[in-house]
Design a protein around this motif. Structure first.
Motif, mmCIF file in Angstrom:
data_model
loop_
_atom_site.group_PDB
_atom_site.id
_atom_site.type_symbol
_atom_site.label_atom_id
_atom_site.label_comp_id
_atom_site.label_asym_id
_atom_site.label_seq_id
_atom_site.Cartn_x
_atom_site.Cartn_y
_atom_site.Cartn_z
ATOM 1 N N ASP A 153 33.314 40.778 43.132
ATOM 2 C CA ASP A 153 33.887 39.919 42.132
ATOM 3 C C ASP A 153 32.940 39.565 40.984
ATOM 4 O OD1 ASP A 153 36.286 40.163 43.433
ATOM 5 O OD2 ASP A 153 36.212 38.031 44.528
ATOM 6 N N ILE A 154 31.687 39.027 41.356
ATOM 7 C CA ILE A 154 30.525 38.661 40.184
ATOM 8 C C ILE A 154 30.590 40.054 39.469
ATOM 9 C CG2 ILE A 154 28.383 38.006 39.814
ATOM 10 C CD1 ILE A 154 28.734 36.180 42.230
ATOM 11 N N PHE A 155 30.149 41.103 40.011
ATOM 12 C CA PHE A 155 29.655 42.303 39.425
ATOM 13 C C PHE A 155 30.640 42.855 38.472
ATOM 14 C CE2 PHE A 155 29.523 46.898 39.455
ATOM 15 C CZ PHE A 155 28.211 46.870 38.822
ATOM 16 N N ARG A 156 31.841 42.791 39.057
ATOM 17 C CA ARG A 156 33.016 43.550 38.183
ATOM 18 C C ARG A 156 33.393 42.800 36.933
ATOM 19 N NH1 ARG A 156 38.618 42.273 39.834
ATOM 20 N NH2 ARG A 156 38.774 40.653 41.555
ATOM 21 N N ALA A 157 33.346 41.355 37.113
ATOM 22 C CA ALA A 157 33.609 40.547 35.975
ATOM 23 C C ALA A 157 32.647 40.501 34.746
ATOM 24 C CB ALA A 157 33.504 39.018 36.621
ATOM 25 N N THR A 158 31.547 41.232 35.102
ATOM 26 C CA THR A 158 30.712 41.448 33.837
ATOM 27 C C THR A 158 30.989 42.361 32.757
ATOM 28 O OG1 THR A 158 29.109 43.177 34.857
ATOM 29 C CG2 THR A 158 28.588 40.507 35.312
ATOM 30 N N SER A 159 32.003 43.382 33.117
ATOM 31 C CA SER A 159 32.744 44.393 32.309
ATOM 32 C C SER A 159 33.999 44.952 32.773
ATOM 33 C CB SER A 159 31.609 45.428 32.146
ATOM 34 O OG SER A 159 32.024 46.524 31.363
ATOM 35 N N ALA A 160 34.956 44.948 31.683
ATOM 36 C CA ALA A 160 36.357 45.423 32.194
ATOM 37 C C ALA A 160 36.009 47.051 32.743
ATOM 38 C CB ALA A 160 37.160 45.488 30.932
ATOM 39 N N GLU A 161 35.008 47.759 32.150
ATOM 40 C CA GLU A 161 34.867 49.130 32.501
ATOM 41 C C GLU A 161 34.562 49.098 34.075
ATOM 42 O OE1 GLU A 161 31.843 50.677 29.971
ATOM 43 O OE2 GLU A 161 33.266 50.689 28.194
ATOM 44 N N LEU A 162 33.910 48.264 34.749
ATOM 45 C CA LEU A 162 33.455 48.135 35.955
ATOM 46 C C LEU A 162 34.567 47.884 36.977
ATOM 47 C CD1 LEU A 162 30.040 46.271 35.685
ATOM 48 C CD2 LEU A 162 30.495 48.776 35.731
ATOM 49 N N ASP A 163 35.555 47.225 36.567
ATOM 50 C CA ASP A 163 36.660 46.916 37.468
ATOM 51 C C ASP A 163 37.559 48.062 37.561
ATOM 52 O OD1 ASP A 163 38.113 45.191 38.913
ATOM 53 O OD2 ASP A 163 38.877 44.058 37.119
ATOM 54 N N ASP A 164 37.483 49.067 38.392
ATOM 55 C CA ASP A 164 38.317 50.121 38.572
ATOM 56 C C ASP A 164 38.022 50.418 40.153
ATOM 57 O OD1 ASP A 164 36.127 51.692 38.765
ATOM 58 O OD2 ASP A 164 36.505 52.493 36.751
ATOM 59 N N GLU A 165 38.916 51.193 40.811
ATOM 60 C CA GLU A 165 38.936 51.781 41.877
ATOM 61 C C GLU A 165 37.685 52.540 42.316
ATOM 62 O OE1 GLU A 165 40.391 52.226 45.900
ATOM 63 O OE2 GLU A 165 40.954 50.836 44.450
ATOM 64 N N LEU A 166 37.229 53.114 41.219
ATOM 65 C CA LEU A 166 35.976 54.029 41.857
ATOM 66 C C LEU A 166 34.919 53.223 41.925
ATOM 67 C CD1 LEU A 166 34.314 56.726 41.816
ATOM 68 C CD2 LEU A 166 34.282 56.900 39.579
ATOM 69 N N ASN A 167 34.568 52.192 41.089
ATOM 70 C CA ASN A 167 33.584 51.417 41.132
ATOM 71 C C ASN A 167 33.782 50.324 42.510
ATOM 72 O OD1 ASN A 167 31.432 51.715 38.894
ATOM 73 N ND2 ASN A 167 33.215 51.472 37.824
ATOM 74 N N LYS A 168 34.867 50.034 42.738
ATOM 75 C CA LYS A 168 35.163 49.127 43.842
ATOM 76 C C LYS A 168 34.809 50.012 45.104
ATOM 77 C CE LYS A 168 38.650 46.520 46.132
ATOM 78 N NZ LYS A 168 40.115 46.174 46.250
ATOM 79 N N ARG A 169 34.908 51.325 45.335
ATOM 80 C CA ARG A 169 34.738 52.105 46.661
ATOM 81 C C ARG A 169 33.205 52.254 46.510
ATOM 82 N NH1 ARG A 169 39.173 56.960 47.622
ATOM 83 N NH2 ARG A 169 41.109 55.847 47.030
ATOM 84 N N ALA A 170 32.691 52.735 45.351
ATOM 85 C CA ALA A 170 31.231 53.097 45.332
ATOM 86 C C ALA A 170 30.407 51.604 45.546
ATOM 87 C CB ALA A 170 30.898 53.168 43.819
ATOM 88 N N TRP A 171 30.830 50.544 45.360
ATOM 89 C CA TRP A 171 30.244 49.284 45.662
ATOM 90 C C TRP A 171 30.109 49.074 47.116
ATOM 91 C CZ3 TRP A 171 27.512 45.455 42.857
ATOM 92 C CH2 TRP A 171 27.429 44.201 43.793
ATOM 93 N N ARG A 172 31.194 49.276 47.749
ATOM 94 C CA ARG A 172 31.330 49.372 49.387
ATOM 95 C C ARG A 172 30.545 50.467 49.857
ATOM 96 N NH1 ARG A 172 36.412 52.425 50.823
ATOM 97 N NH2 ARG A 172 35.024 54.005 50.261
#
Length: 311
Positions: free
Chosen positions: A245-264
């Motif tokens: 949540d902290i990471f994705r809040a830094t940029s709207a471009e990061l808040d998507d399904e690909l980055n969520k899966r990649a984070w995991r």
């Protein structure tokens, strides 16, 4: 008396110490691979370490190590295989820490395609992005099945790895990241399969490392930087959802399904001891590149990497 003593103490202490400024060049645009840096920044861990860290995404991904070598930045995120080549070329670079402690690279094929084993690549086309190291990896992978580069056709697809595979332009691609391209293809409805390079005859290595100028580095400052990223990694491991949540809040471009899966998928690959050094890993990879003819001679580990935590 108490007020007088307090005033005297404040005078002795003087103003707050200024923070040391650092510039860190990324290897690519910000993505989950850089999680510890972003979390350290957002949670104030760098500030707690007396550091003011500027994180910069490069316009040219090949430039950061060269800029550090030229004294234009304090640190660059780079790749262990590239470090060996650049030190052999004479660049004053040295690994001071690890970000991603295992290979991410894989040989990627279509799950329902004709390639079920490495042997099935004979006569096929393999896409790649960066010549040199990837060719050495491929030589080692093919050798497991008694093949050589003469048994396949290499196709430079630049950075269009998964599109080249999905479109049928090639039968496999090398250089795809298991935490990104696999997820990207799945999101687009195409299942992929990875042959992990470290399971196919390639010695293990650190995918992403921190490199500094070996002639001008500031050990004390770098120790504080690495300690901050270590604390950030601990937080990510202990609080994966909160850190996402902290990471994705830094940029709207990061808040998507690909980055969520990649984070995991990236989380278990972060170096838990960023300063720690596996000397045998660097010695083994140096020998691997020498045997592949990509470097002349073998340099000692001390010219490639240091363990600031042991100093």
């Amino acid at each position: 008396m108490r007020l007088a003593a307090l005033a005297a103490a404040l005078l002795i202490a003087g103003p707050a110490a200024a923070q040391d400024k650092m510039t860190v060049l990324l290897d690519w645009f910000i993505n989950p691979n850089h999680g510890p840096l972003i979390i350290a920044q957002e949670r104030g861990l760098f500030a707690d370490a007396g550091l003011e860290v500027e994180i910069i995404a490069p316009a040219d991904p090949s430039a950061p190590p060269k800029m550090v070598a030229a004294g234009q930045a304090d640190l660059a995120i780079s790749y262990q295989p590239q470090l060996h080549l650049q030190v052999a070329e004479g660049l004053p670079l040295i690994r001071v820490g690890t970000l991603i402690a295992s290979p991410l690279n894989c040989l990627l094929v279509l799950e329902d395609g004709p390639v079920k084993s490495i042997a099935d690549l004979k006569g096929g086309k393999i896409g790649f992005s960066v010549a040199g190291v990837e060719e050495a990896l491929l030589v080692s992978i093919l050798a497991q099945e008694g093949m050589t580069l003469d048994d396949i056709e290499l196709v430079n697809v630049n950075w269009s790895l998964s599109p080249a595979l999905m479109s049928g332009q090639v039968d496999a691609v090398l250089g795809a990241y298991r935490n990104f391209e696999l997820n990207q293809m799945d999101i687009e409805g195409v299942a992929g399969k990875c042959f992990f390079v470290e399971e196919q005859g390639v010695p293990p290595y650190d995918e992403l490392i921190y490199v500094a100028n070996s002639e001008t580095l500031n050990p004390e400052m770098l120790k504080r930087f690495l300690r901050a990223t270590e604390l950030a990694t601990q937080y990510i491991v202990n609080h994966p959802e909160e850190s996402w949540d902290i990471f994705r809040a830094t940029s709207a471009e990061l808040d998507d399904e690909l980055n969520k899966r990649a984070w995991r998928d990236t989380l278990p690959r972060f170096a838990l001891r960023p300063a720690g050094l596996d000397a045998a890993r660097y010695a083994g990879y140096e020998a691997f590149l020498s045997e592949a003819g990509l470097i002349e001679g073998i340099r000692p580990v001390s010219s490639l990497a240091i363990d600031l935590g042991a100093e």
